[in-house]
Design a protein around this motif. Structure first.
Motif, PDB file in Angstrom:
ATOM      1  N   LEU A  42       0.832  -1.206   0.000  1.00 29.85           N
ATOM      2  CA  LEU A  42       0.000   0.000   0.000  1.00 29.85           C
ATOM      3  C   LEU A  42       0.871   1.262   0.000  1.00 29.85           C
ATOM      4  CD1 LEU A  42      -2.750  -1.112   2.547  1.00 29.85           C
ATOM      5  CD2 LEU A  42      -3.010  -0.797   0.061  1.00 29.85           C
ATOM      6  N   PHE A  43       1.926   1.253   0.795  1.00 32.35           N
ATOM      7  CA  PHE A  43       2.851   2.378   0.849  1.00 32.35           C
ATOM      8  C   PHE A  43       3.512   2.591  -0.508  1.00 32.35           C
ATOM      9  CE2 PHE A  43       7.203   3.924   1.515  1.00 32.35           C
ATOM     10  CZ  PHE A  43       6.951   5.115   2.179  1.00 32.35           C
ATOM     11  N   GLN A  44       3.964   1.503  -1.106  1.00 28.06           N
ATOM     12  CA  GLN A  44       4.624   1.610  -2.413  1.00 28.06           C
ATOM     13  C   GLN A  44       3.665   2.149  -3.468  1.00 28.06           C
ATOM     14  OE1 GLN A  44       5.913  -2.500  -2.441  1.00 28.06           O
ATOM     15  NE2 GLN A  44       8.049  -1.929  -2.027  1.00 28.06           N
ATOM     16  N   GLN A  45       2.447   1.668  -3.494  1.00 32.55           N
ATOM     17  CA  GLN A  45       1.451   2.157  -4.452  1.00 32.55           C
ATOM     18  C   GLN A  45       1.200   3.648  -4.255  1.00 32.55           C
ATOM     19  OE1 GLN A  45      -1.921  -0.378  -3.687  1.00 32.55           O
ATOM     20  NE2 GLN A  45      -1.255  -1.936  -5.161  1.00 32.55           N
ATOM     21  N   ALA A  46       1.051   4.077  -3.014  1.00 34.59           N
ATOM     22  CA  ALA A  46       0.761   5.479  -2.704  1.00 34.59           C
ATOM     23  C   ALA A  46       1.930   6.405  -3.040  1.00 34.59           C
ATOM     24  CB  ALA A  46       0.393   5.618  -1.230  1.00 34.59           C
ATOM     25  N   ASN A  47       3.122   5.827  -3.159  1.00 34.17           N
ATOM     26  CA  ASN A  47       4.317   6.642  -3.388  1.00 34.17           C
ATOM     27  C   ASN A  47       4.976   6.386  -4.746  1.00 34.17           C
ATOM     28  OD1 ASN A  47       4.981   8.273  -0.810  1.00 34.17           O
ATOM     29  ND2 ASN A  47       4.225   6.296  -0.106  1.00 34.17           N
ATOM     30  N   ASN A  48       4.198   5.845  -5.669  1.00 33.62           N
ATOM     31  CA  ASN A  48       4.677   5.605  -7.042  1.00 33.62           C
ATOM     32  C   ASN A  48       5.953   4.767  -7.100  1.00 33.62           C
ATOM     33  OD1 ASN A  48       2.555   7.096  -8.238  1.00 33.62           O
ATOM     34  ND2 ASN A  48       3.640   8.992  -7.717  1.00 33.62           N
ATOM     35  N   LEU A  49       5.997   3.750  -6.248  1.00 34.65           N
ATOM     36  CA  LEU A  49       7.104   2.800  -6.249  1.00 34.65           C
ATOM     37  C   LEU A  49       6.580   1.462  -6.763  1.00 34.65           C
ATOM     38  CD1 LEU A  49       8.438   3.634  -2.676  1.00 34.65           C
ATOM     39  CD2 LEU A  49       9.538   4.277  -4.839  1.00 34.65           C
ATOM     40  N   SER A  50       7.472   0.594  -7.163  1.00 27.66           N
ATOM     41  CA  SER A  50       7.063  -0.741  -7.591  1.00 27.66           C
ATOM     42  C   SER A  50       6.413  -1.452  -6.404  1.00 27.66           C
ATOM     43  CB  SER A  50       8.289  -1.522  -8.076  1.00 27.66           C
ATOM     44  OG  SER A  50       7.928  -2.834  -8.386  1.00 27.66           O
ATOM     45  N   ALA A  51       5.135  -1.780  -6.521  1.00 28.90           N
ATOM     46  CA  ALA A  51       4.366  -2.354  -5.405  1.00 28.90           C
ATOM     47  C   ALA A  51       4.567  -3.856  -5.329  1.00 28.90           C
ATOM     48  CB  ALA A  51       2.895  -1.991  -5.542  1.00 28.90           C
ATOM     49  N   ASP A  52       5.796  -4.255  -5.008  1.00 29.21           N
ATOM     50  CA  ASP A  52       6.124  -5.674  -4.946  1.00 29.21           C
ATOM     51  C   ASP A  52       6.135  -6.228  -3.525  1.00 29.21           C
ATOM     52  OD1 ASP A  52       8.420  -4.448  -3.980  1.00 29.21           O
ATOM     53  OD2 ASP A  52       9.723  -5.193  -5.576  1.00 29.21           O
ATOM     54  N   GLY A  53       5.942  -5.359  -2.511  1.00 29.48           N
ATOM     55  CA  GLY A  53       5.938  -5.810  -1.131  1.00 29.48           C
ATOM     56  C   GLY A  53       7.311  -6.070  -0.564  1.00 29.48           C
ATOM     57  N   VAL A  54       8.347  -5.805  -1.342  1.00 35.46           N
ATOM     58  CA  VAL A  54       9.723  -5.989  -0.900  1.00 35.46           C
ATOM     59  C   VAL A  54      10.278  -4.634  -0.474  1.00 35.46           C
ATOM     60  CG1 VAL A  54      12.047  -6.682  -1.633  1.00 35.46           C
ATOM     61  CG2 VAL A  54      10.043  -7.949  -2.451  1.00 35.46           C
ATOM     62  N   VAL A  55      10.935  -4.596   0.674  1.00 34.09           N
ATOM     63  CA  VAL A  55      11.494  -3.349   1.177  1.00 34.09           C
ATOM     64  C   VAL A  55      12.956  -3.262   0.746  1.00 34.09           C
ATOM     65  CG1 VAL A  55      12.018  -1.942   3.200  1.00 34.09           C
ATOM     66  CG2 VAL A  55       9.931  -3.316   3.137  1.00 34.09           C
ATOM     67  N   GLY A  56      13.160  -2.490  -0.320  1.00 31.17           N
ATOM     68  CA  GLY A  56      14.504  -2.226  -0.810  1.00 31.17           C
ATOM     69  C   GLY A  56      14.875  -0.779  -0.523  1.00 31.17           C
ATOM     70  N   GLU A  57      15.962  -0.338  -1.112  1.00 30.54           N
ATOM     71  CA  GLU A  57      16.483   0.997  -0.826  1.00 30.54           C
ATOM     72  C   GLU A  57      15.509   2.106  -1.202  1.00 30.54           C
ATOM     73  OE1 GLU A  57      20.366   3.636  -1.994  1.00 30.54           O
ATOM     74  OE2 GLU A  57      20.670   1.503  -1.615  1.00 30.54           O
ATOM     75  N   GLN A  58      14.843   2.017  -2.366  1.00 33.86           N
ATOM     76  CA  GLN A  58      13.926   3.083  -2.768  1.00 33.86           C
ATOM     77  C   GLN A  58      12.744   3.206  -1.804  1.00 33.86           C
ATOM     78  OE1 GLN A  58      14.542   5.408  -5.070  1.00 33.86           O
ATOM     79  NE2 GLN A  58      16.499   4.373  -5.257  1.00 33.86           N
ATOM     80  N   THR A  59      12.215   2.074  -1.344  1.00 29.12           N
ATOM     81  CA  THR A  59      11.124   2.103  -0.373  1.00 29.12           C
ATOM     82  C   THR A  59      11.611   2.712   0.938  1.00 29.12           C
ATOM     83  OG1 THR A  59      10.042   0.208  -1.393  1.00 29.12           O
ATOM     84  CG2 THR A  59       9.464   0.675   0.903  1.00 29.12           C
ATOM     85  N   LEU A  60      12.801   2.326   1.372  1.00 26.20           N
ATOM     86  CA  LEU A  60      13.354   2.873   2.615  1.00 26.20           C
ATOM     87  C   LEU A  60      13.632   4.370   2.504  1.00 26.20           C
ATOM     88  CD1 LEU A  60      15.708  -0.014   3.709  1.00 26.20           C
ATOM     89  CD2 LEU A  60      13.665   0.798   4.904  1.00 26.20           C
ATOM     90  N   LEU A  61      14.125   4.817   1.347  1.00 26.92           N
ATOM     91  CA  LEU A  61      14.391   6.247   1.169  1.00 26.92           C
ATOM     92  C   LEU A  61      13.116   7.057   1.357  1.00 26.92           C
ATOM     93  CD1 LEU A  61      16.817   6.270  -1.897  1.00 26.92           C
ATOM     94  CD2 LEU A  61      17.398   6.664   0.506  1.00 26.92           C
ATOM     95  N   ARG A  62      12.027   6.600   0.754  1.00 33.44           N
ATOM     96  CA  ARG A  62      10.756   7.326   0.861  1.00 33.44           C
ATOM     97  C   ARG A  62      10.191   7.231   2.279  1.00 33.44           C
ATOM     98  NH1 ARG A  62       8.010  11.563  -0.049  1.00 33.44           N
ATOM     99  NH2 ARG A  62       5.837  11.245  -0.564  1.00 33.44           N
ATOM    100  N   LEU A  63      10.298   6.057   2.900  1.00 31.13           N
ATOM    101  CA  LEU A  63       9.834   5.886   4.275  1.00 31.13           C
ATOM    102  C   LEU A  63      10.634   6.792   5.212  1.00 31.13           C
ATOM    103  CD1 LEU A  63       7.926   4.356   6.185  1.00 31.13           C
ATOM    104  CD2 LEU A  63       9.637   2.532   6.294  1.00 31.13           C
ATOM    105  N   ASN A  64      11.942   6.839   5.045  1.00 32.21           N
ATOM    106  CA  ASN A  64      12.792   7.710   5.860  1.00 32.21           C
ATOM    107  C   ASN A  64      12.426   9.177   5.666  1.00 32.21           C
ATOM    108  OD1 ASN A  64      14.186   5.483   6.772  1.00 32.21           O
ATOM    109  ND2 ASN A  64      16.104   5.983   5.750  1.00 32.21           N
ATOM    110  N   GLU A  65      12.131   9.539   4.437  1.00 35.19           N
ATOM    111  CA  GLU A  65      11.746  10.918   4.124  1.00 35.19           C
ATOM    112  C   GLU A  65      10.465  11.289   4.866  1.00 35.19           C
ATOM    113  OE1 GLU A  65       9.814  13.021   0.254  1.00 35.19           O
ATOM    114  OE2 GLU A  65      11.518  11.703  -0.113  1.00 35.19           O
ATOM    115  N   LEU A  66       9.473  10.417   4.810  1.00 36.29           N
ATOM    116  CA  LEU A  66       8.166  10.716   5.411  1.00 36.29           C
ATOM    117  C   LEU A  66       8.152  10.635   6.931  1.00 36.29           C
ATOM    118  CD1 LEU A  66       5.832   8.961   2.825  1.00 36.29           C
ATOM    119  CD2 LEU A  66       6.271  11.407   3.106  1.00 36.29           C
ATOM    120  N   THR A  67       9.089   9.892   7.504  1.00 32.92           N
ATOM    121  CA  THR A  67       9.151   9.779   8.964  1.00 32.92           C
ATOM    122  C   THR A  67      10.225  10.680   9.571  1.00 32.92           C
ATOM    123  OG1 THR A  67      10.574   7.825   8.806  1.00 32.92           O
ATOM    124  CG2 THR A  67       8.192   7.439   9.029  1.00 32.92           C
TER     125      THR A  67
END
Length: 191
Positions: free
Chosen positions: A139-164
């Motif tokens: 859901l987070f990946q979809q909302a942030n225009n990332l590949s919604a594969d459910g895997v937490v890689g660097e791009q997902t972490l970068l966006r999560l770090n940015e938002l938190t």
């Protein structure tokens, strides 16, 4: 003028990682909402680096020795070598992309970040990458225009770090440096 100091040397120290990326266009840099160190070569062929804080149209906002400067991207383009680096904070124990079934400190840290993001007191998991965490990641990946594969890689972490608030954003860096040196200079296109 002297080049900006190198702030990122591709090593991980004290919980801070430095990632090195190869790009061919300015467009590729726009997905990173954080300060980027551009690897440059001077006209005299010496290695240099500049700290790019933001691109505005066809201009770049850089951190110079006297504060923020705005310079045309066309002036930087012949000097940029196509590589850039950035600092970020991976979760403790993060060594590779994480997915359902993985366990450990990194999974627990990611679950805590999602709890903070969602305003929840209890994370979805304490150590195992569960189906619930996988769904939250998708859901987070979809909302942030990332590949919604459910895997937490660097791009997902970068966006999560940015938002938190774990990593500094471009706007945060500009605000910080603008208050340290309020006068913004504009560099001439003549170089």
């Amino acid at each position: 003028s002297s080049p900006a100091p190198v702030v990122c040397d591709a090593n991980t120290t004290a919980g801070v990682a430095c990632s090195l990326v190869q790009a061919t266009t300015w467009d590729e840099l726009t997905m990173y909402n954080r300060p980027l160190q551009l690897d440059m070569v001077t006209p005299e062929r010496f290695a240099a680096a500049v700290l790019l804080l933001r691109m505005e149209g066809r201009n770049a906002v850089l951190l110079g020795q006297r504060g923020l400067i705005e310079i045309p991207l066309a002036t930087l383009a012949p000097l940029w070598q196509g590589t850039f680096r950035y600092l970020w904070h991976p979760p403790p124990g993060f060594e590779r992309p994480l997915q359902r079934g993985d366990e450990g400190r990194a999974v627990a840290a990611i679950a805590r970040q999602f709890a903070v993001l969602d305003g929840q007191q209890t994370p979805l998991t304490l150590s195992e990458f569960s189906a619930a965490l996988e769904q939250r990641v998708r859901l987070f990946q979809q909302a942030n225009n990332l590949s919604a594969d459910g895997v937490v890689g660097e791009q997902t972490l970068l966006r999560l770090n940015e938002l938190t608030g774990v990593d500094i954003t471009s706007a945060g860096a500009i605000e910080r440096f603008a208050t340290e040196a309020p006068a913004t200079a504009t560099a001439s296109a003549g170089g």
